[in-house]
Design an enzyme around this catalytic site. Sequence first.
Site, PDB file in Angstrom:
ATOM      1  N   TYR A 152       1.333  -1.276   0.344  1.00  0.00           N
ATOM      2  CA  TYR A 152       0.080  -0.084  -0.127  1.00  0.00           C
ATOM      3  C   TYR A 152       0.837   1.485  -0.343  1.00  0.00           C
ATOM      4  O   TYR A 152       1.392   1.706   0.862  1.00  0.00           O
ATOM      5  CB  TYR A 152      -1.149   0.153   1.415  1.00  0.00           C
ATOM      6  CG  TYR A 152      -2.653  -1.004   1.521  1.00  0.00           C
ATOM      7  CD1 TYR A 152      -2.285  -1.982   0.376  1.00  0.00           C
ATOM      8  CD2 TYR A 152      -2.629  -0.570   2.553  1.00  0.00           C
ATOM      9  CE1 TYR A 152      -3.128  -3.334   0.572  1.00  0.00           C
ATOM     10  CE2 TYR A 152      -3.286  -1.791   2.908  1.00  0.00           C
ATOM     11  CZ  TYR A 152      -3.240  -2.959   1.684  1.00  0.00           C
ATOM     12  OH  TYR A 152      -5.150  -4.227   2.682  1.00  0.00           O
TER      13      TYR A 152
ATOM     14  N   TYR B 221      -3.492  -4.636  12.125  1.00  0.00           N
ATOM     15  CA  TYR B 221      -4.028  -5.816  11.402  1.00  0.00           C
ATOM     16  C   TYR B 221      -3.145  -7.123  12.539  1.00  0.00           C
ATOM     17  O   TYR B 221      -1.972  -7.172  12.077  1.00  0.00           O
ATOM     18  CB  TYR B 221      -2.784  -5.919   9.828  1.00  0.00           C
ATOM     19  CG  TYR B 221      -3.558  -5.059   8.890  1.00  0.00           C
ATOM     20  CD1 TYR B 221      -4.672  -4.632   8.775  1.00  0.00           C
ATOM     21  CD2 TYR B 221      -2.735  -4.470   8.319  1.00  0.00           C
ATOM     22  CE1 TYR B 221      -4.916  -3.564   8.207  1.00  0.00           C
ATOM     23  CE2 TYR B 221      -3.290  -3.594   6.895  1.00  0.00           C
ATOM     24  CZ  TYR B 221      -4.091  -3.131   7.149  1.00  0.00           C
ATOM     25  OH  TYR B 221      -4.882  -2.582   6.030  1.00  0.00           O
TER      26      TYR B 221
HETATM   27  C1  LIG Z   1     -12.761  -5.744   4.960  1.00  0.00           C
HETATM   28  C2  LIG Z   1     -11.793  -4.860   6.906  1.00  0.00           C
HETATM   29  C3  LIG Z   1     -11.159  -3.984   5.740  1.00  0.00           C
HETATM   30  C4  LIG Z   1     -10.296  -3.071   6.382  1.00  0.00           C
HETATM   31  N1  LIG Z   1      -9.606  -2.021   5.563  1.00  0.00           N
HETATM   32  C5  LIG Z   1      -9.196  -0.703   6.688  1.00  0.00           C
HETATM   33  C6  LIG Z   1      -8.441  -0.057   5.610  1.00  0.00           C
HETATM   34  O1  LIG Z   1      -8.866   0.595   4.830  1.00  0.00           O
HETATM   35  N2  LIG Z   1      -7.901   0.160   7.170  1.00  0.00           N
HETATM   36  C7  LIG Z   1      -7.410   0.584   8.033  1.00  0.00           C
HETATM   37  O2  LIG Z   1      -6.896   1.371   9.515  1.00  0.00           O
HETATM   38  N3  LIG Z   1      -7.959  -0.875   8.588  1.00  0.00           N
HETATM   39  C8  LIG Z   1      -8.237  -1.385   7.950  1.00  0.00           C
HETATM   40  N4  LIG Z   1      -9.085  -3.113   8.141  1.00  0.00           N
HETATM   41  C9  LIG Z   1      -9.049  -2.581   9.427  1.00  0.00           C
HETATM   42  C10 LIG Z   1      -9.869  -2.362  10.965  1.00  0.00           C
HETATM   43  O3  LIG Z   1      -8.855  -1.406  10.520  1.00  0.00           O
HETATM   44  C11 LIG Z   1      -9.033  -3.070  12.130  1.00  0.00           C
HETATM   45  O4  LIG Z   1     -10.444  -4.560  12.032  1.00  0.00           O
HETATM   46  C12 LIG Z   1     -10.413  -2.450  12.976  1.00  0.00           C
HETATM   47  O5  LIG Z   1     -10.047  -3.649  13.993  1.00  0.00           O
HETATM   48  C13 LIG Z   1     -11.758  -3.128  12.803  1.00  0.00           C
HETATM   49  O6  LIG Z   1     -12.448  -1.836  14.501  1.00  0.00           O
HETATM   50  P1  LIG Z   1     -13.853  -3.144  14.451  1.00  0.00           P
HETATM   51  O7  LIG Z   1     -14.954  -2.667  15.276  1.00  0.00           O
HETATM   52  O8  LIG Z   1     -14.415  -3.397  13.139  1.00  0.00           O
HETATM   53  O9  LIG Z   1     -13.265  -4.179  14.568  1.00  0.00           O
HETATM   54  P2  LIG Z   1     -13.163  -5.314  15.835  1.00  0.00           P
HETATM   55  O10 LIG Z   1     -12.939  -6.501  15.184  1.00  0.00           O
HETATM   56  O11 LIG Z   1     -14.375  -5.109  16.659  1.00  0.00           O
HETATM   57  O12 LIG Z   1     -12.418  -4.942  17.583  1.00  0.00           O
HETATM   58  C14 LIG Z   1     -10.614  -5.262  16.951  1.00  0.00           C
HETATM   59  C15 LIG Z   1     -10.546  -4.641  18.225  1.00  0.00           C
HETATM   60  O13 LIG Z   1     -10.758  -3.001  19.004  1.00  0.00           O
HETATM   61  C16 LIG Z   1     -11.368  -3.793  20.100  1.00  0.00           C
HETATM   62  N5  LIG Z   1     -12.957  -2.455  20.283  1.00  0.00           N
HETATM   63  C17 LIG Z   1     -13.799  -2.575  19.743  1.00  0.00           C
HETATM   64  N6  LIG Z   1     -14.240  -1.776  19.372  1.00  0.00           N
HETATM   65  C18 LIG Z   1     -13.815  -0.935  20.585  1.00  0.00           C
HETATM   66  C19 LIG Z   1     -15.108  -0.323  21.817  1.00  0.00           C
HETATM   67  N7  LIG Z   1     -15.822   0.375  21.105  1.00  0.00           N
HETATM   68  N8  LIG Z   1     -13.678   0.242  22.273  1.00  0.00           N
HETATM   69  C20 LIG Z   1     -12.643  -0.792  22.513  1.00  0.00           C
HETATM   70  N9  LIG Z   1     -11.996  -1.169  22.495  1.00  0.00           N
HETATM   71  C21 LIG Z   1     -12.818  -2.136  21.027  1.00  0.00           C
HETATM   72  C22 LIG Z   1     -11.959  -5.218  20.542  1.00  0.00           C
HETATM   73  O14 LIG Z   1     -11.919  -5.570  21.732  1.00  0.00           O
HETATM   74  C23 LIG Z   1     -10.675  -5.711  19.726  1.00  0.00           C
HETATM   75  O15 LIG Z   1      -9.697  -5.525  20.004  1.00  0.00           O
HETATM   76  C24 LIG Z   1      -9.845  -3.395   7.491  1.00  0.00           C
HETATM   77  C25 LIG Z   1     -10.932  -4.709   8.358  1.00  0.00           C
HETATM   78  C26 LIG Z   1     -11.358  -5.189   7.187  1.00  0.00           C
HETATM   79  C27 LIG Z   1     -12.309  -6.507   7.709  1.00  0.00           C
END
Ligand SMILES: Cc1cc2nc3c(=O)[nH]c(=O)nc-3n(C[C@H](O)[C@H](O)[C@H](O)COP(=O)(O)OP(=O)(O)OC[C@H]3O[C@@H](n4cnc5c(N)ncnc54)[C@H](O)[C@@H]3O)c2cc1C
Length: 443
Positions: free
Chosen positions: A323, A392
């Site tokens: 990237y 990641y």
């Molecule tokens: C399809 C896809 C595309 C992506 N594209 C990008 C991108 O373009 N750029 C980028 O930077 N990242 C990207 N990511 C990575 C993404 O930023 C991380 O997976 C991120 O952790 C997603 O947040 P979530 O709340 O959905 O995840 P979750 O899996 O729910 O949480 C991830 C972590 O954060 C913690 N967490 C979640 N919510 C909270 C909260 N409210 N308070 C405290 N802790 C919390 C959880 O305990 C866990 O440790 C992508 C991921 C996926 C699956």
Amino acid sequence: MVEQSRRNVLRGGLVVTAAGLAVPITGAGPAAAAVYYDPRRRAFAVEAGSSLGEAYRRLYLGWGVTVPAGWCPTVGAGGHVLGGGFGPLSRMMGLAVDHLYAVEVVVVDGRGRARSVIATRERTDPNRDLWWAHTGGGGGSFGIVTRYWFRTPGARGDDPSRLLPAPPPTMLSFTITWDWRDFTQDAFARLVRNHGRWVERNSSPGSPAARLYSEIQLNRRPIGQLGMIGQVAAPPGTAQRLLDEHLAAINEGVPATPSRQVKTQPWLAAALAGSPGDPGPAYRLKVKSGYLRRRLTDRQIDVLHHHLTRSDYDHPGGTLSLYTFGGKVNTAAPDATAAPHRDTIMKLFFVNGWEDPKDDAKHITWLRELYRDLFADTGGVPAPGDGAFINYPDNDLADPAWNHGAPWHTLYFRDNYPRLQQIKAKYDPRNVFHHALSVRAER
Ligand SMILES: Cc1cc2nc3c(=O)[nH]c(=O)nc-3n(C[C@H](O)[C@H](O)[C@H](O)COP(=O)(O)OP(=O)(O)OC[C@H]3O[C@@H](n4cnc5c(N)ncnc54)[C@H](O)[C@@H]3O)c2cc1C
């Protein structure tokens, strides 16, 4: 309720954006209340349960602004922001956390009592360190975030449309593909070297090419194609020129003609369409990451070619994506936020996907071996000055069987880890919030 902005016009259940896109304002679901302007804090509140897509939609239709966060609209703000958050606009506008003004966090004290704290970046805020920990310290370490507020540092006045960056009116999205059959090992090496040289020359802050974001996808040969996807945040003519220059530089001397699909859309349509690289929900996935300050070496390119073409592993999956990074991201000091990687030019995304849980070991091993061999000179993991991306997450970095180099916390947080540990001790003394890669209070 969507508020009328100076840029976008409400007409009979539709918002017609300045760029001419008509978007329905009904049917936004329960997340509809999760993004709003908070005049008391002169900042935009994004509740942690909001998806990025919902945040983009609300911020843009309401006020013509955005936060430079991830490419996939389905990703949750909750964990995304905590890890730093980057996307196609980050080379122009910085990380999502560079615009984070405050967080609301439920923390648990030494007696086990939960309380809600609002922590801001104001120098006088006694909880400022808790805000800082949420600017890249990763999720699940300090408490549960219930709300974020965003306002760009230095933004003045009460006009909400000036408190966050405005995205470009249109976005050029592109998908480039090469046929793997056209690539000898030398041609592959040339393509990857050319790409690295372009990134080295075009990732300084203020570079005109910072408007261009790309992900070159170095897939395993059984997939049949090498690819590149990306977006250019510029008026159509300029965007096309930037893409042409990028592609010409990468393809220079490569005996393969890429095919391309290019689409110019209003910014919001492009943001909500998301990344064509999203693997979808059906797969089992293993991911790994790395940052680079320089391009891959020739030895690393040879290793990569070997693992992408190995005949003892015949799976139509497995990719290393490179990237583009840097640009505006690199204007912040490494300790200004908890996200420390402010001198890198490339982010590496290693991924393998499959369907049957019975095959987990085989497919994870392929990815582990690629990573180990690519970083063989630094103990099987990236150099400590390069590092890895906490969003990641990769438990292998904390596993001595796979990491003979820098500690996992150095890779993710560099010199910011001791400060994160102090904040952990202060706000989560009972270590209520923990996982394999969470911040530990002990030294
Ligand atoms: C399809 C896809 C595309 C992506 N594209 C990008 C991108 O373009 N750029 C980028 O930077 N990242 C990207 N990511 C990575 C993404 O930023 C991380 O997976 C991120 O952790 C997603 O947040 P979530 O709340 O959905 O995840 P979750 O899996 O729910 O949480 C991830 C972590 O954060 C913690 N967490 C979640 N919510 C909270 C909260 N409210 N308070 C405290 N802790 C919390 C959880 O305990 C866990 O440790 C992508 C991921 C996926 C699956």
